[in-house]
Design a protein around this motif. Structure first.
Motif, short mmCIF file in Angstrom:
data_model
loop_
_atom_site.label_atom_id
_atom_site.label_comp_id
_atom_site.label_asym_id
_atom_site.label_seq_id
_atom_site.Cartn_x
_atom_site.Cartn_y
_atom_site.Cartn_z
N UNK A 171 0.80 -1.19 0.02
CA UNK A 171 0.07 0.09 -0.08
C UNK A 171 0.99 1.14 0.13
N UNK A 172 0.41 2.11 -0.90
CA UNK A 172 1.33 3.60 -0.95
C UNK A 172 0.42 4.63 -0.56
N UNK A 173 0.63 5.52 0.21
CA UNK A 173 -0.23 6.65 0.44
C UNK A 173 0.61 7.94 0.37
N UNK A 174 -0.17 9.00 -0.02
CA UNK A 174 0.20 10.26 -0.51
C UNK A 174 -0.76 11.21 -0.01
N UNK A 175 -0.17 12.32 0.76
CA UNK A 175 -1.12 13.17 1.23
C UNK A 175 -0.89 14.39 0.37
N UNK A 176 -1.82 15.24 -0.12
CA UNK A 176 -1.49 16.46 -0.73
C UNK A 176 -2.60 17.45 -0.46
N UNK A 177 -2.45 18.71 -0.75
CA UNK A 177 -3.28 19.69 -0.24
C UNK A 177 -3.78 20.42 -1.78
N UNK A 178 -5.09 20.53 -1.96
CA UNK A 178 -5.52 20.92 -3.46
C UNK A 178 -6.47 22.10 -3.15
N UNK A 179 -6.41 23.28 -3.94
CA UNK A 179 -6.60 24.51 -3.95
C UNK A 179 -7.99 24.88 -4.39
N UNK A 180 -8.89 25.66 -3.66
CA UNK A 180 -10.11 25.90 -3.79
C UNK A 180 -10.15 26.40 -5.57
N UNK A 181 -11.08 25.93 -6.28
CA UNK A 181 -11.31 26.50 -7.57
C UNK A 181 -10.40 25.92 -8.79
N UNK A 182 -9.19 25.23 -8.39
CA UNK A 182 -8.35 24.72 -9.35
C UNK A 182 -8.87 23.45 -9.77
N UNK A 183 -8.93 23.10 -11.24
CA UNK A 183 -9.03 21.87 -11.71
C UNK A 183 -7.69 21.09 -11.61
N UNK A 184 -8.18 19.52 -11.27
CA UNK A 184 -6.93 18.57 -10.92
C UNK A 184 -7.35 17.44 -11.43
N UNK A 185 -6.28 16.64 -11.69
CA UNK A 185 -6.45 15.28 -12.12
C UNK A 185 -5.28 14.58 -11.13
N UNK A 186 -5.75 13.49 -10.80
CA UNK A 186 -5.11 12.59 -9.80
C UNK A 186 -4.77 11.35 -10.66
N UNK A 187 -3.82 10.94 -10.85
CA UNK A 187 -3.57 9.72 -11.97
C UNK A 187 -2.64 8.74 -11.21
N UNK A 188 -2.82 7.46 -11.42
CA UNK A 188 -2.19 6.38 -10.93
C UNK A 188 -1.79 5.34 -12.14
N UNK A 189 -0.58 5.62 -12.27
CA UNK A 189 -0.06 4.74 -13.51
C UNK A 189 1.05 3.90 -13.28
N UNK A 190 1.41 3.16 -14.26
CA UNK A 190 2.53 2.32 -14.22
C UNK A 190 2.02 0.86 -13.74
N UNK A 191 2.92 -0.22 -13.97
CA UNK A 191 2.37 -1.49 -13.39
C UNK A 191 1.02 -1.98 -14.17
N UNK A 192 0.72 -1.94 -15.15
CA UNK A 192 -0.35 -2.25 -15.87
C UNK A 192 -0.72 -3.71 -15.73
N UNK A 193 0.17 -4.49 -15.21
CA UNK A 193 -0.21 -6.06 -14.89
C UNK A 193 -1.06 -6.20 -13.80
N UNK A 194 -1.09 -5.09 -12.84
CA UNK A 194 -1.39 -5.28 -11.69
C UNK A 194 -2.73 -4.60 -11.49
N UNK A 195 -3.85 -4.99 -10.75
CA UNK A 195 -5.02 -4.28 -10.45
C UNK A 195 -4.78 -3.22 -9.28
N UNK A 196 -4.91 -1.87 -9.41
CA UNK A 196 -4.79 -1.03 -8.32
C UNK A 196 -6.10 -0.83 -7.72
#
Length: 158
Positions: free
Chosen positions: A54-79
């Motif tokens: 398990x990998x955990x990342x904590x981030x702050x996201x600012x009001x009104x800004x559009x974001x995309x969180x993407x998890x990539x790599x290791x296509x052979x595994x289900x995430x």
């Protein structure tokens, strides 16, 4: 004996550093295409992981800004991806009963909910979110565990 031990330890450290650098380079090369039309914010997490980790990342996201969180790599595994604010679940791509549920993307295409590896959003207030990614182990019963690169990318729109 001490010299041999030190050389072995040094070789292991160098191998680990080299593997991490290669993983980071791999994730950097695919980041632009994975996030498009968003722009990588420059900070991302790219560990080498194996089944069950398990990998955990904590981030702050600012009001009104559009974001995309993407998890990539290791296509052979289900995430299994879960994004939470405190105890409130914001996004989850996997779970009991989601196998047959479909999601319609902005381009009109449909994907199974448990196969989505990204989340796009615009917070209405500044938020501290925890992104948790679990590499779901295979049910093959083998004691051998595959490992590979994982990237947790955050992009924003200008």
């Amino acid at each position: 004996m001490k010299k041999t031990f030190l050389l072995v330890v040094l070789a292991m450290i160098i191998q680990n550093i080299t593997a991490k650098a290669q993983c980071r380079e791999y994730i950097e090369t695919i980041a632009e295409s994975e996030l498009e039309p968003y722009i990588l914010d420059g900070n991302f997490h790219s560990p080498i992981v194996s089944e069950g980790e398990v990998v955990t990342l904590t981030r702050t996201f600012m009001e009104g800004q559009s974001y995309k969180i993407d998890v990539c790599g290791m296509d052979m595994f289900f995430k299994e991806i879960t994004i939470t604010e405190g105890k409130t679940e914001i996004f989850r791509n996997y779970g009991k009963g989601t196998e047959d549920k479909m999601v319609t993307l902005s381009d009109g295409s449909e994907l199974p909910l448990n196969g989505i590896n990204f989340y796009e959003f615009t917070p209405e207030r500044t938020m501290n979110l925890k992104i948790k990614v679990k590499i779901v182990p295979f049910d093959g019963g083998s004691s051998f565990k595959l490992e590979g690169c994982l990237g947790i990318l955050v992009g924003f729109k200008k």
